[in-house]
Design a protein around this motif. Structure first.
Motif, short mmCIF file in Angstrom:
data_model
loop_
_atom_site.label_atom_id
_atom_site.label_comp_id
_atom_site.label_asym_id
_atom_site.label_seq_id
_atom_site.Cartn_x
_atom_site.Cartn_y
_atom_site.Cartn_z
N ILE A 58 0.83 -1.20 0.00
CA ILE A 58 0.00 0.00 0.00
C ILE A 58 0.87 1.25 0.00
N ALA A 59 1.94 1.25 0.79
CA ALA A 59 2.85 2.40 0.81
C ALA A 59 3.49 2.61 -0.56
N TRP A 60 3.86 1.53 -1.24
CA TRP A 60 4.43 1.65 -2.58
C TRP A 60 3.43 2.30 -3.52
N TRP A 61 2.17 1.87 -3.46
CA TRP A 61 1.14 2.46 -4.31
C TRP A 61 1.00 3.96 -4.05
N ILE A 62 0.90 4.32 -2.80
CA ILE A 62 0.73 5.74 -2.45
C ILE A 62 1.91 6.56 -2.96
N GLU A 63 3.11 6.02 -2.80
CA GLU A 63 4.32 6.73 -3.22
C GLU A 63 4.45 6.82 -4.75
N ASN A 64 3.91 5.85 -5.47
CA ASN A 64 4.15 5.76 -6.92
C ASN A 64 2.93 6.00 -7.79
N LYS A 65 1.76 6.26 -7.22
CA LYS A 65 0.56 6.39 -8.05
C LYS A 65 0.64 7.56 -9.03
N ASP A 66 1.25 8.67 -8.62
CA ASP A 66 1.37 9.81 -9.52
C ASP A 66 2.32 9.51 -10.68
N SER A 67 3.43 8.85 -10.40
CA SER A 67 4.36 8.52 -11.48
C SER A 67 3.77 7.46 -12.42
N LEU A 68 2.96 6.54 -11.90
CA LEU A 68 2.27 5.57 -12.76
C LEU A 68 1.31 6.29 -13.71
N ALA A 69 0.63 7.31 -13.19
CA ALA A 69 -0.28 8.08 -14.03
C ALA A 69 0.49 8.85 -15.11
N ARG A 70 1.60 9.47 -14.73
CA ARG A 70 2.40 10.24 -15.71
C ARG A 70 3.05 9.34 -16.75
N GLN A 71 3.73 8.30 -16.28
CA GLN A 71 4.50 7.45 -17.19
C GLN A 71 3.67 6.48 -18.01
N TYR A 72 2.62 5.93 -17.42
CA TYR A 72 1.89 4.85 -18.08
C TYR A 72 0.41 5.16 -18.33
N GLY A 73 -0.06 6.28 -17.85
CA GLY A 73 -1.46 6.64 -18.08
C GLY A 73 -2.45 5.78 -17.32
N ILE A 74 -2.03 5.24 -16.19
CA ILE A 74 -2.95 4.44 -15.38
C ILE A 74 -3.11 5.10 -14.01
N PRO A 75 -4.27 4.99 -13.45
CA PRO A 75 -5.45 4.28 -13.92
C PRO A 75 -6.14 5.02 -15.07
N LEU A 76 -6.91 4.26 -15.81
CA LEU A 76 -7.72 4.81 -16.89
C LEU A 76 -9.18 4.60 -16.47
N PRO A 77 -9.76 5.60 -15.80
CA PRO A 77 -11.11 5.41 -15.25
C PRO A 77 -12.18 5.25 -16.34
N ALA A 78 -13.20 4.52 -16.00
CA ALA A 78 -14.38 4.38 -16.86
C ALA A 78 -15.15 5.70 -16.83
N PRO A 79 -16.11 5.88 -17.72
CA PRO A 79 -16.90 7.13 -17.73
C PRO A 79 -17.56 7.44 -16.37
N TYR A 80 -17.89 6.43 -15.60
CA TYR A 80 -18.50 6.63 -14.29
C TYR A 80 -17.47 6.87 -13.19
N GLY A 81 -16.16 6.81 -13.53
CA GLY A 81 -15.10 7.14 -12.58
C GLY A 81 -14.37 5.97 -11.96
N GLY A 82 -14.93 4.78 -12.05
CA GLY A 82 -14.30 3.61 -11.42
C GLY A 82 -13.12 3.07 -12.22
N PHE A 83 -12.22 2.43 -11.52
CA PHE A 83 -11.09 1.78 -12.19
C PHE A 83 -10.61 0.61 -11.36
N SER A 84 -9.79 -0.22 -12.01
CA SER A 84 -9.19 -1.36 -11.34
C SER A 84 -7.79 -1.57 -11.89
#
Length: 152
Positions: A58-84
């Motif tokens: 969980i700590a890794w996710w919190i620390e890296n979620k912004d870089s995952l979004a920048r580098q890989y474009g994830i998460p890619l939410p559905a029109p209703y906002g949810g993602f997995s």
């Protein structure tokens, strides 16, 4: 009597070495993202050296979620906002479909476009539940006081 103490000392030394290896080597290796596959609002992240403990995942996710979004474009939410986002171990590489419980990716050409389903972590978001972290021991959520709490 001295030989008994030597045996206990040696056993204690071995235990300390194993603990040192686990705490400082295994748990602090950099995570290697091997590939990312996308299927609508589902992202499949294939990794090596992912943290072992629930709290470190969980700590890794919190620390890296912004870089995952920048580098890989994830998460890619559905029109209703949810993602997995599901993290899989890729330690054994891509495989042919053959085996029963394999996950195959349509964005790759067969025959070696599948992996063994070694799910190690997932992050899901929905408006109703918020962000949920799933590990082998269950589902967890971060409370407003930043404490990790198991979801019932």
């Amino acid at each position: 009597m001295k030989s008994i103490y030597k045996k206990y000392f040696l056993l204690l030394l071995i235990i300390i070495c194993i603990l040192f290896y686990y705490i400082f080597i295994v748990n602090h290796r950099p995570v290697e993202i091997v590939a990312i596959h996308q299927d609508e609002n589902y992202s499949f992240v294939l990794v090596k050296n992912f943290p072992i403990s629930k709290s470190n995942k969980i700590a890794w996710w919190i620390e890296n979620k912004d870089s995952l979004a920048r580098q890989y474009g994830i998460p890619l939410p559905a029109p209703y906002g949810g993602f997995s986002i599901v993290f899989f171990s890729i330690s054994k590489g891509y495989k042919e479909k053959g085996k029963y419980d394999r996950l195959c990716f349509i964005d790759m050409k067969p025959p070696k476009n599948c992996i063994d389903k070694e799910k190690i972590f997932s992050v899901t978001y929905s408006k109703n539940r918020g962000t949920i972290f799933t590990v082998s021991s269950g589902e967890y959520k971060i409370e407003s006081n930043n404490k990790i709490k198991k979801v019932n």
